[in-house]
Write a protein that holds these residues in place. Structure first.
Motif, PDB file in Angstrom:
ATOM      1  N   VAL A   1     138.076  27.709  60.206  1.00 46.75           N
ATOM      2  CA  VAL A   1     138.649  26.378  59.999  1.00 46.75           C
ATOM      3  C   VAL A   1     137.563  25.313  60.084  1.00 46.75           C
ATOM      4  O   VAL A   1     137.483  24.409  59.240  1.00 46.75           O
ATOM      5  N   ALA A   2     136.715  25.416  61.094  1.00 46.18           N
ATOM      6  CA  ALA A   2     135.637  24.437  61.248  1.00 46.18           C
ATOM      7  C   ALA A   2     134.686  24.483  60.054  1.00 46.18           C
ATOM      8  O   ALA A   2     134.237  23.440  59.560  1.00 46.18           O
ATOM      9  N   ASP A   3     134.368  25.667  59.578  1.00 43.07           N
ATOM     10  CA  ASP A   3     133.501  25.809  58.414  1.00 43.07           C
ATOM     11  C   ASP A   3     134.132  25.150  57.189  1.00 43.07           C
ATOM     12  O   ASP A   3     133.457  24.445  56.428  1.00 43.07           O
ATOM     13  N   ARG A   4     135.439  25.376  56.996  1.00 48.09           N
ATOM     14  CA  ARG A   4     136.120  24.776  55.844  1.00 48.09           C
ATOM     15  C   ARG A   4     136.167  23.248  55.989  1.00 48.09           C
ATOM     16  O   ARG A   4     136.030  22.527  54.989  1.00 48.09           O
ATOM     17  N   GLN A   5     136.357  22.772  57.202  1.00 45.19           N
ATOM     18  CA  GLN A   5     136.320  21.325  57.420  1.00 45.19           C
ATOM     19  C   GLN A   5     134.947  20.764  57.052  1.00 45.19           C
ATOM     20  O   GLN A   5     134.849  19.690  56.446  1.00 45.19           O
ATOM     21  N   GLY A   6     133.901  21.510  57.407  1.00 43.97           N
ATOM     22  CA  GLY A   6     132.561  21.092  57.028  1.00 43.97           C
ATOM     23  C   GLY A   6     132.393  21.020  55.526  1.00 43.97           C
ATOM     24  O   GLY A   6     131.786  20.074  54.996  1.00 43.97           O
ATOM     25  N   ASP A   7     132.947  22.000  54.805  1.00 48.94           N
ATOM     26  CA  ASP A   7     132.866  22.002  53.342  1.00 48.94           C
ATOM     27  C   ASP A   7     133.540  20.764  52.755  1.00 48.94           C
ATOM     28  O   ASP A   7     133.030  20.149  51.803  1.00 48.94           O
ATOM     29  N   ILE A   8     134.691  20.409  53.318  1.00 53.33           N
ATOM     30  CA  ILE A   8     135.434  19.248  52.804  1.00 53.33           C
ATOM     31  C   ILE A   8     134.649  17.962  53.043  1.00 53.33           C
ATOM     32  O   ILE A   8     134.493  17.130  52.145  1.00 53.33           O
ATOM     33  N   HIS A   9     134.127  17.808  54.259  1.00 58.15           N
ATOM     34  CA  HIS A   9     133.341  16.608  54.561  1.00 58.15           C
ATOM     35  C   HIS A   9     132.080  16.546  53.693  1.00 58.15           C
ATOM     36  O   HIS A   9     131.706  15.464  53.217  1.00 58.15           O
ATOM     37  N   ALA A  10     131.462  17.687  53.489  1.00 55.08           N
ATOM     38  CA  ALA A  10     130.261  17.717  52.646  1.00 55.08           C
ATOM     39  C   ALA A  10     130.605  17.322  51.217  1.00 55.08           C
ATOM     40  O   ALA A  10     129.829  16.608  50.554  1.00 55.08           O
ATOM     41  N   SER A  11     131.764  17.756  50.728  1.00 48.45           N
ATOM     42  CA  SER A  11     132.187  17.408  49.370  1.00 48.45           C
ATOM     43  C   SER A  11     132.418  15.910  49.229  1.00 48.45           C
ATOM     44  O   SER A  11     132.267  15.346  48.135  1.00 48.45           O
ATOM     45  N   ARG A  12     132.760  15.261  50.326  1.00 48.39           N
ATOM     46  CA  ARG A  12     133.012  13.809  50.303  1.00 48.39           C
ATOM     47  C   ARG A  12     131.746  13.007  50.592  1.00 48.39           C
ATOM     48  O   ARG A  12     131.787  11.784  50.624  1.00 48.39           O
ATOM     49  N   GLY A  13     130.663  13.714  50.851  1.00 50.19           N
ATOM     50  CA  GLY A  13     129.424  13.025  51.177  1.00 50.19           C
ATOM     51  C   GLY A  13     129.344  12.562  52.617  1.00 50.19           C
ATOM     52  O   GLY A  13     128.486  11.743  52.968  1.00 50.19           O
ATOM     53  N   GLN A  14     130.212  13.076  53.470  1.00 50.62           N
ATOM     54  CA  GLN A  14     130.233  12.702  54.892  1.00 50.62           C
ATOM     55  C   GLN A  14     129.348  13.676  55.672  1.00 50.62           C
ATOM     56  O   GLN A  14     129.811  14.632  56.276  1.00 50.62           O
ATOM     57  N   ARG A  15     128.058  13.398  55.657  1.00 49.07           N
ATOM     58  CA  ARG A  15     127.092  14.343  56.188  1.00 49.07           C
ATOM     59  C   ARG A  15     127.222  14.531  57.700  1.00 49.07           C
ATOM     60  O   ARG A  15     127.130  15.660  58.198  1.00 49.07           O
ATOM     61  N   GLU A  16     127.443  13.460  58.435  1.00 45.72           N
ATOM     62  CA  GLU A  16     127.551  13.580  59.895  1.00 45.72           C
ATOM     63  C   GLU A  16     128.773  14.396  60.288  1.00 45.72           C
ATOM     64  O   GLU A  16     128.703  15.270  61.165  1.00 45.72           O
ATOM     65  N   GLU A  17     129.903  14.107  59.655  1.00 47.17           N
ATOM     66  CA  GLU A  17     131.123  14.854  59.961  1.00 47.17           C
ATOM     67  C   GLU A  17     130.972  16.316  59.557  1.00 47.17           C
ATOM     68  O   GLU A  17     131.438  17.222  60.259  1.00 47.17           O
ATOM     69  N   ALA A  18     130.316  16.537  58.423  1.00 50.00           N
ATOM     70  CA  ALA A  18     130.095  17.911  57.970  1.00 50.00           C
ATOM     71  C   ALA A  18     129.212  18.662  58.949  1.00 50.00           C
ATOM     72  O   ALA A  18     129.490  19.820  59.301  1.00 50.00           O
ATOM     73  N   ALA A  19     128.146  18.008  59.420  1.00 46.48           N
ATOM     74  CA  ALA A  19     127.236  18.658  60.365  1.00 46.48           C
ATOM     75  C   ALA A  19     127.961  19.013  61.663  1.00 46.48           C
ATOM     76  O   ALA A  19     127.761  20.097  62.221  1.00 46.48           O
ATOM     77  N   ALA A  20     128.815  18.115  62.137  1.00 48.86           N
ATOM     78  CA  ALA A  20     129.551  18.377  63.375  1.00 48.86           C
ATOM     79  C   ALA A  20     130.482  19.577  63.207  1.00 48.86           C
ATOM     80  O   ALA A  20     130.591  20.431  64.101  1.00 48.86           O
ATOM     81  N   ALA A  21     131.144  19.660  62.053  1.00 50.39           N
ATOM     82  CA  ALA A  21     132.064  20.777  61.800  1.00 50.39           C
ATOM     83  C   ALA A  21     131.291  22.085  61.667  1.00 50.39           C
ATOM     84  O   ALA A  21     131.684  23.120  62.242  1.00 50.39           O
ATOM     85  N   TYR A  22     130.187  22.061  60.930  1.00 47.56           N
ATOM     86  CA  TYR A  22     129.392  23.272  60.765  1.00 47.56           C
ATOM     87  C   TYR A  22     128.814  23.731  62.108  1.00 47.56           C
ATOM     88  O   TYR A  22     128.744  24.936  62.384  1.00 47.56           O
TER      89      TYR A  22
ATOM     90  N   GLU B   1     124.737  28.414  59.086  1.00 44.56           N
ATOM     91  CA  GLU B   1     123.476  27.778  59.476  1.00 44.56           C
ATOM     92  C   GLU B   1     122.798  27.126  58.278  1.00 44.56           C
ATOM     93  O   GLU B   1     122.237  26.024  58.380  1.00 44.56           O
ATOM     94  N   ILE B   2     122.829  27.799  57.137  1.00 49.43           N
ATOM     95  CA  ILE B   2     122.244  27.233  55.905  1.00 49.43           C
ATOM     96  C   ILE B   2     122.971  25.951  55.530  1.00 49.43           C
ATOM     97  O   ILE B   2     122.349  24.937  55.160  1.00 49.43           O
ATOM     98  N   LYS B   3     124.302  25.974  55.617  1.00 48.54           N
ATOM     99  CA  LYS B   3     125.072  24.773  55.313  1.00 48.54           C
ATOM    100  C   LYS B   3     124.727  23.644  56.291  1.00 48.54           C
ATOM    101  O   LYS B   3     124.579  22.487  55.885  1.00 48.54           O
ATOM    102  N   LEU B   4     124.605  23.999  57.561  1.00 48.61           N
ATOM    103  CA  LEU B   4     124.288  23.007  58.576  1.00 48.61           C
ATOM    104  C   LEU B   4     122.933  22.353  58.304  1.00 48.61           C
ATOM    105  O   LEU B   4     122.767  21.127  58.380  1.00 48.61           O
ATOM    106  N   ASN B   5     121.962  23.169  57.941  1.00 52.11           N
ATOM    107  CA  ASN B   5     120.636  22.639  57.641  1.00 52.11           C
ATOM    108  C   ASN B   5     120.645  21.750  56.402  1.00 52.11           C
ATOM    109  O   ASN B   5     119.898  20.779  56.305  1.00 52.11           O
ATOM    110  N   SER B   6     121.536  22.077  55.465  1.00 50.07           N
ATOM    111  CA  SER B   6     121.575  21.313  54.222  1.00 50.07           C
ATOM    112  C   SER B   6     122.096  19.894  54.428  1.00 50.07           C
ATOM    113  O   SER B   6     121.808  19.006  53.608  1.00 50.07           O
ATOM    114  N   VAL B   7     122.887  19.681  55.478  1.00 48.90           N
ATOM    115  CA  VAL B   7     123.413  18.335  55.725  1.00 48.90           C
ATOM    116  C   VAL B   7     122.665  17.625  56.844  1.00 48.90           C
ATOM    117  O   VAL B   7     123.011  16.515  57.235  1.00 48.90           O
TER     118      VAL B   7
END
Length: 210
Positions: A164-185, A203-209
């Motif tokens: 769930v947290a990973d998917r939340q990160g994907d959604i935030h990343a899709s919206r350009g919300q890098r901080e929220e995405a990083a927290a979720a990842y 980890e790769i996703k986390l590093n990307s944001v």
């Protein structure tokens, strides 16, 4: 001697009659209730087996429709299963199968409707969590980000929390919300067992944001 035995037998009969007069009605009702309970349990077991067998037959029909790629037939088979056997595991499994098939055929709205039914009406927490994750992904693809996040806000079994947290990160990343995405990842990464390969992907996703 015979007279003595006759008197003892008569006393025993009298005590038995007195006991039965006092407790006979209660004993009768207890026996009847026990017998009724056994009959009801056996009847319920038969009903459950019959329901499962019929639901399995419908699941096979649904699976054949999926294999044939016939979206209308898939929808009909699922609707029939949902109407007749909504509480069975077959209905929830069939819903996930039908939703994927419908989505593959470009029927996004019916697919999301099926997943929403499992998420809201399903009886198994695991199937409900899977449905929410998949529904969130489909909503994310449709850029319905708020609705996607709403689906992921519902409680899920502990073993699904990282997903769930990973998917939340994907959604935030899709919206350009890098901080929220990083927290979720980061939350997802922490929850995944270190030896799991999926952790490396997060980890790769986390590093990307960042």
């Amino acid at each position: 001697m015979a007279t003595h035995l006759d008197l003892e037998e008569q006393e025993q009969l009298d005590r038995l009659k007195a006991f039965w007069n006092t407790y006979g009605t209660l004993i009768t009702w207890v026996v009847l209730l026990v017998a009724a309970s056994v009959m009801a349990w056996n009847g319920w077991q038969y009903y459950q087996r019959r329901q499962a067998a019929q639901a399995a037959a419908l699941y096979d029909e649904l699976d054949r429709a999926v294999q044939a790629g016939e979206a209308d037939r898939v929808q009909r088979a699922f609707d029939d299963m949902k109407a007749r056997f909504p509480r069975t595991a077959y209905a929830q499994q069939g819903a996930l199968l039908a939703a994927r098939s419908l989505n593959d055929k470009g029927r996004a709205e019916p697919s999301r409707a099926v997943l929403a039914w499992v998420a809201e009406q399903g009886t198994d927490p695991g199937y409900k969590a899977i449905a929410r994750l998949r529904l969130a992904s489909e909503l994310m693809q449709a850029k319905s980000w708020d609705e996607a996040l709403k689906q992921l806000a519902a409680p899920v079994p502990k073993e699904f929390e990282a997903l769930v947290a990973d998917r939340q990160g994907d959604i935030h990343a899709s919206r350009g919300q890098r901080e929220e995405a990083a927290a979720a990842y980061r939350k997802a990464w922490t929850a995944i067992w270190p030896g799991n390969e999926y952790r490396r992907l997060v980890e790769i996703k986390l590093n990307s944001v960042g």
